[in-house]
Design a protein around this motif. Structure first.
Motif, PDB file in Angstrom:
ATOM      1  N   ASP A  52      14.375  13.229  -4.909  1.00 40.51           N
ATOM      2  CA  ASP A  52      15.320  14.347  -5.017  1.00 40.51           C
ATOM      3  C   ASP A  52      15.366  15.202  -3.761  1.00 40.51           C
ATOM      4  O   ASP A  52      16.399  15.776  -3.425  1.00 40.51           O
ATOM      5  CB  ASP A  52      14.951  15.215  -6.225  1.00 40.51           C
ATOM      6  CG  ASP A  52      15.544  14.656  -7.514  1.00 40.51           C
ATOM      7  OD1 ASP A  52      15.922  13.482  -7.493  1.00 40.51           O
ATOM      8  OD2 ASP A  52      15.625  15.392  -8.495  1.00 40.51           O
ATOM      9  N   ILE A  53      14.229  15.333  -3.092  1.00 37.75           N
ATOM     10  CA  ILE A  53      14.192  16.166  -1.893  1.00 37.75           C
ATOM     11  C   ILE A  53      14.854  15.463  -0.714  1.00 37.75           C
ATOM     12  O   ILE A  53      15.476  16.091   0.142  1.00 37.75           O
ATOM     13  CB  ILE A  53      12.736  16.552  -1.561  1.00 37.75           C
ATOM     14  CG1 ILE A  53      12.258  17.616  -2.545  1.00 37.75           C
ATOM     15  CG2 ILE A  53      12.605  17.069  -0.141  1.00 37.75           C
ATOM     16  CD1 ILE A  53      10.828  18.072  -2.315  1.00 37.75           C
ATOM     17  N   ARG A  54      14.741  14.145  -0.653  1.00 34.82           N
ATOM     18  CA  ARG A  54      15.267  13.404   0.497  1.00 34.82           C
ATOM     19  C   ARG A  54      16.774  13.581   0.635  1.00 34.82           C
ATOM     20  O   ARG A  54      17.292  13.773   1.742  1.00 34.82           O
ATOM     21  CB  ARG A  54      14.924  11.914   0.341  1.00 34.82           C
ATOM     22  CG  ARG A  54      15.273  11.093   1.585  1.00 34.82           C
ATOM     23  CD  ARG A  54      14.963   9.623   1.362  1.00 34.82           C
ATOM     24  NE  ARG A  54      13.563   9.408   1.033  1.00 34.82           N
ATOM     25  CZ  ARG A  54      13.138   8.932  -0.124  1.00 34.82           C
ATOM     26  NH1 ARG A  54      14.004   8.637  -1.083  1.00 34.82           N
ATOM     27  NH2 ARG A  54      11.859   8.756  -0.345  1.00 34.82           N
ATOM     28  N   THR A  55      17.497  13.552  -0.480  1.00 37.69           N
ATOM     29  CA  THR A  55      18.957  13.628  -0.417  1.00 37.69           C
ATOM     30  C   THR A  55      19.466  14.961   0.132  1.00 37.69           C
ATOM     31  O   THR A  55      20.272  14.984   1.064  1.00 37.69           O
ATOM     32  CB  THR A  55      19.562  13.358  -1.801  1.00 37.69           C
ATOM     33  OG1 THR A  55      19.159  12.050  -2.232  1.00 37.69           O
ATOM     34  CG2 THR A  55      21.078  13.426  -1.756  1.00 37.69           C
ATOM     35  N   PRO A  56      19.026  16.121  -0.382  1.00 35.74           N
ATOM     36  CA  PRO A  56      19.506  17.380   0.199  1.00 35.74           C
ATOM     37  C   PRO A  56      19.056  17.590   1.636  1.00 35.74           C
ATOM     38  O   PRO A  56      19.790  18.174   2.432  1.00 35.74           O
ATOM     39  CB  PRO A  56      18.934  18.446  -0.739  1.00 35.74           C
ATOM     40  CG  PRO A  56      17.855  17.787  -1.481  1.00 35.74           C
ATOM     41  CD  PRO A  56      18.220  16.358  -1.601  1.00 35.74           C
ATOM     42  N   LEU A  57      17.870  17.121   1.997  1.00 30.25           N
ATOM     43  CA  LEU A  57      17.426  17.242   3.389  1.00 30.25           C
ATOM     44  C   LEU A  57      18.329  16.429   4.318  1.00 30.25           C
ATOM     45  O   LEU A  57      18.688  16.880   5.412  1.00 30.25           O
ATOM     46  CB  LEU A  57      15.975  16.781   3.530  1.00 30.25           C
ATOM     47  CG  LEU A  57      14.902  17.734   2.993  1.00 30.25           C
ATOM     48  CD1 LEU A  57      13.528  17.092   3.106  1.00 30.25           C
ATOM     49  CD2 LEU A  57      14.941  19.045   3.756  1.00 30.25           C
ATOM     50  N   THR A  58      18.700  15.238   3.864  1.00 31.50           N
ATOM     51  CA  THR A  58      19.620  14.418   4.656  1.00 31.50           C
ATOM     52  C   THR A  58      20.967  15.105   4.794  1.00 31.50           C
ATOM     53  O   THR A  58      21.572  15.112   5.872  1.00 31.50           O
ATOM     54  CB  THR A  58      19.797  13.035   3.988  1.00 31.50           C
ATOM     55  OG1 THR A  58      18.524  12.401   3.875  1.00 31.50           O
ATOM     56  CG2 THR A  58      20.727  12.163   4.812  1.00 31.50           C
ATOM     57  N   SER A  59      21.437  15.718   3.696  1.00 30.20           N
ATOM     58  CA  SER A  59      22.712  16.428   3.730  1.00 30.20           C
ATOM     59  C   SER A  59      22.665  17.623   4.680  1.00 30.20           C
ATOM     60  O   SER A  59      23.605  17.865   5.448  1.00 30.20           O
ATOM     61  CB  SER A  59      23.075  16.886   2.320  1.00 30.20           C
ATOM     62  OG  SER A  59      24.265  17.636   2.325  1.00 30.20           O
ATOM     63  N   ILE A  60      21.569  18.386   4.637  1.00 27.57           N
ATOM     64  CA  ILE A  60      21.416  19.539   5.533  1.00 27.57           C
ATOM     65  C   ILE A  60      21.411  19.086   6.983  1.00 27.57           C
ATOM     66  O   ILE A  60      22.065  19.679   7.853  1.00 27.57           O
ATOM     67  CB  ILE A  60      20.116  20.297   5.189  1.00 27.57           C
ATOM     68  CG1 ILE A  60      20.261  21.011   3.840  1.00 27.57           C
ATOM     69  CG2 ILE A  60      19.768  21.308   6.292  1.00 27.57           C
ATOM     70  CD1 ILE A  60      18.980  21.625   3.337  1.00 27.57           C
ATOM     71  N   GLN A  61      20.664  18.017   7.250  1.00 26.78           N
ATOM     72  CA  GLN A  61      20.592  17.509   8.619  1.00 26.78           C
ATOM     73  C   GLN A  61      21.963  17.043   9.097  1.00 26.78           C
ATOM     74  O   GLN A  61      22.372  17.332  10.236  1.00 26.78           O
ATOM     75  CB  GLN A  61      19.587  16.359   8.696  1.00 26.78           C
ATOM     76  CG  GLN A  61      19.424  15.780  10.107  1.00 26.78           C
ATOM     77  CD  GLN A  61      18.499  14.580  10.137  1.00 26.78           C
ATOM     78  OE1 GLN A  61      18.457  13.823   9.173  1.00 26.78           O
ATOM     79  NE2 GLN A  61      17.760  14.412  11.215  1.00 26.78           N
ATOM     80  N   GLN A 104      37.436  26.904   8.817  1.00 26.19           N
ATOM     81  CA  GLN A 104      37.248  26.567   7.409  1.00 26.19           C
ATOM     82  C   GLN A 104      36.290  25.392   7.248  1.00 26.19           C
ATOM     83  O   GLN A 104      35.447  25.385   6.341  1.00 26.19           O
ATOM     84  CB  GLN A 104      38.599  26.221   6.764  1.00 26.19           C
ATOM     85  CG  GLN A 104      38.537  25.934   5.276  1.00 26.19           C
ATOM     86  CD  GLN A 104      38.003  27.129   4.476  1.00 26.19           C
ATOM     87  OE1 GLN A 104      38.246  28.283   4.832  1.00 26.19           O
ATOM     88  NE2 GLN A 104      37.262  26.845   3.407  1.00 26.19           N
ATOM     89  N   GLU A 105      36.378  24.418   8.123  1.00 23.74           N
ATOM     90  CA  GLU A 105      35.471  23.271   8.059  1.00 23.74           C
ATOM     91  C   GLU A 105      34.033  23.701   8.322  1.00 23.74           C
ATOM     92  O   GLU A 105      33.085  23.231   7.654  1.00 23.74           O
ATOM     93  CB  GLU A 105      35.904  22.212   9.069  1.00 23.74           C
ATOM     94  CG  GLU A 105      37.229  21.548   8.727  1.00 23.74           C
ATOM     95  CD  GLU A 105      37.712  20.644   9.848  1.00 23.74           C
ATOM     96  OE1 GLU A 105      38.096  19.507   9.541  1.00 23.74           O
ATOM     97  OE2 GLU A 105      37.703  21.085  11.017  1.00 23.74           O
ATOM     98  N   GLU A 107      28.301  26.374   3.912  1.00 23.13           N
ATOM     99  CA  GLU A 107      28.090  26.612   2.487  1.00 23.13           C
ATOM    100  C   GLU A 107      27.289  25.474   1.858  1.00 23.13           C
ATOM    101  O   GLU A 107      26.446  25.691   0.982  1.00 23.13           O
ATOM    102  CB  GLU A 107      29.426  26.770   1.774  1.00 23.13           C
ATOM    103  CG  GLU A 107      30.119  28.099   2.052  1.00 23.13           C
ATOM    104  CD  GLU A 107      31.466  28.207   1.362  1.00 23.13           C
ATOM    105  OE1 GLU A 107      31.984  27.146   0.918  1.00 23.13           O
ATOM    106  OE2 GLU A 107      32.004  29.330   1.260  1.00 23.13           O
ATOM    107  N   GLY A 108      27.548  24.245   2.306  1.00 23.63           N
ATOM    108  CA  GLY A 108      26.776  23.100   1.820  1.00 23.63           C
ATOM    109  C   GLY A 108      25.307  23.227   2.194  1.00 23.63           C
ATOM    110  O   GLY A 108      24.422  22.961   1.369  1.00 23.63           O
ATOM    111  N   ILE A 109      25.044  23.646   3.428  1.00 27.59           N
ATOM    112  CA  ILE A 109      23.653  23.857   3.860  1.00 27.59           C
ATOM    113  C   ILE A 109      22.994  24.940   3.013  1.00 27.59           C
ATOM    114  O   ILE A 109      21.841  24.800   2.575  1.00 27.59           O
ATOM    115  CB  ILE A 109      23.617  24.244   5.356  1.00 27.59           C
ATOM    116  CG1 ILE A 109      24.051  23.047   6.220  1.00 27.59           C
ATOM    117  CG2 ILE A 109      22.228  24.723   5.767  1.00 27.59           C
ATOM    118  CD1 ILE A 109      24.168  23.362   7.694  1.00 27.59           C
ATOM    119  N   ARG A 110      23.736  26.032   2.767  1.00 27.72           N
ATOM    120  CA  ARG A 110      23.189  27.117   1.961  1.00 27.72           C
ATOM    121  C   ARG A 110      22.859  26.644   0.543  1.00 27.72           C
ATOM    122  O   ARG A 110      21.773  26.928   0.006  1.00 27.72           O
ATOM    123  CB  ARG A 110      24.190  28.269   1.895  1.00 27.72           C
ATOM    124  CG  ARG A 110      23.720  29.462   1.056  1.00 27.72           C
ATOM    125  CD  ARG A 110      24.879  30.374   0.712  1.00 27.72           C
ATOM    126  NE  ARG A 110      25.885  29.671  -0.092  1.00 27.72           N
ATOM    127  CZ  ARG A 110      27.100  30.146  -0.352  1.00 27.72           C
ATOM    128  NH1 ARG A 110      27.473  31.319   0.137  1.00 27.72           N
ATOM    129  NH2 ARG A 110      27.957  29.458  -1.092  1.00 27.72           N
TER     130      ARG A 110
END
Length: 365
Positions: free
Chosen positions: A143-152, A168-169, A175-178
């Motif tokens: 579960d942690i790997r997916t959001p970390l990949t998204s943040i990166q 806007q982009e 917002e996704g990082i937040r």
């Protein structure tokens, strides 16, 4: 062999408990034998009852000491109270040494078997604990790997294409990082909660908390993240207090509301109710979402739900981890929890209860 460590206070309580069990059972055996003398002149039942008493003491006390002491006491009591001349010790009776040896051997064997069973049970519990911990770590790592990949990816996208991206982009990526960061913080809080209740066999430090304040704190935290979802609370008219670790129980309520919001899919309203029942306080969290897949209800608190299960996941966040943490916290409070779907597809309901002895509250107040 796993030895359970106890602090001095716990050790003192254990010794007192074993002494009371030994004295109580031997006293009860003596009283029963005295009572039976009024109905039968024969005394053949006396040694048998005291052998039974020795077996019970050995079974329900820890270690060998109390069983051996009860065997010695039984031989002396049979000799002194129930053997002629009464209320005098007579060690010259035929067969007395054999009786002593038989009772002593019985106590030692039963104590040894009981101690071995307790050790095996302790080992089994430790194995189950390690298995649960391993399952939790596997689920968390996924579960942690997916959001970390998204943040990166979002951060790299902004840095590498800063001038090419429109405002806007950029806002959407930020917002996704937040959002992903907030979720990771909640995950870490859950892991810290698990550590808090399992570390070094620590006992929870509970205090009498006003239930309405704990619920209000949880609702406030939840609505900072999910302002669009309405939360309704229903409390008893009288002030309800319960012994708890307020921080952990607040975490349970936040987890349950977040699961309703995230995994309920269509959830627009959550209702929290509290009832004061005899010797317990019942909490209920209901939502008007799509409910829980009946197939996962039996294992929903085990922390083993696959993130690939559409009914249990939103694609990156496992429902099971948060609920596993909730169950661990409630069980640490000597309570329990259950999940169910409400009738007519009206959403899910999760209930948990905490023990509450009202007279103890009145004494401490």
């Amino acid at each position: 062999m796993i030895e359970r460590k106890q602090n001095p206070e716990q050790k003192g309580r254990t010794i007192l408990r074993n002494i009371l069990i030994t004295v109580g059972i031997m006293g009860a055996a003596t009283i029963v034998c005295l009572a039976l003398q009024h109905f039968s002149e024969a005394d053949t039942h006396v040694p048998l009852l005291f052998v039974l008493a020795v077996v019970i003491v050995a079974r329900f006390t820890e270690g060998y000491v109390y069983g051996i002491l009860s065997a010695m006491a039984a031989v002396v009591l049979v000799n002194y109270v129930f053997t002629y001349p009464y209320f005098e010790l007579n060690f010259s009776i035929t067969g007395y040494p054999l009786t002593f040896v038989v009772m002593l051997a019985t106590a030692v064997m039963v104590s040894a078997l009981t101690t071995q069973i307790k050790w095996q049970e302790q080992i089994r519990l430790e194995v189950e604990k390690e298995k649960t911990r391993a399952n939790l770590l596997r689920a968390v790592s996924h579960d942690i790997r997916t959001p970390l990949t998204s943040i990166q990816a979002s951060a790299s996208g902004i840095l590498d294409n800063y001038d090419a991206l429109g405002r806007q982009e950029k806002v959407e990526l930020l917002e996704g990082i937040r959002d992903e960061s907030r979720w990771l913080i909640r995950m870490v809080e859950n892991l810290l909660s698990i550590t808090r209740i399992n570390g070094d066999r620590a006992q929870l430090q509970t205090t009498w908390e006003v239930v309405e304040e704990v619920v209000g704190g949880a609702v406030g935290k939840f609505q900072k993240q999910f302002a669009q979802i309405e939360v309704e609370t229903s409390m008893p008219e009288e002030v309800v207090m319960a012994p708890m670790d307020g921080i952990l129980v607040e975490q349970v309520l936040v987890n349950l509301m977040e699961n309703s919001a995230i995994h309920g899919k269509t959830t627009t309203k959550i209702r929290i109710s509290v009832q004061k029942l005899p010797e317990r306080v019942l909490f209920c969290v209901e939502d008007n979402g799509k409910g829980i897949d009946p197939a996962i209800l039996p294992i929903i608190f085990e922390g083993q739900l696959s993130t690939g299960d559409h009914a249990a996941s939103d694609g990156k966040r496992s429902m099971g981890i948060g609920l596993s943490v909730c169950m661990s916290i409630i069980q640490a409070h000597q309570g329990d929890m259950k999940a169910e779907n409400m009738a007519a597809h009206r959403g899910a309901r999760i209930q948990f209860w905490l023990p509450c002895q009202e007279e103890n509250w009145m004494e401490e107040a």
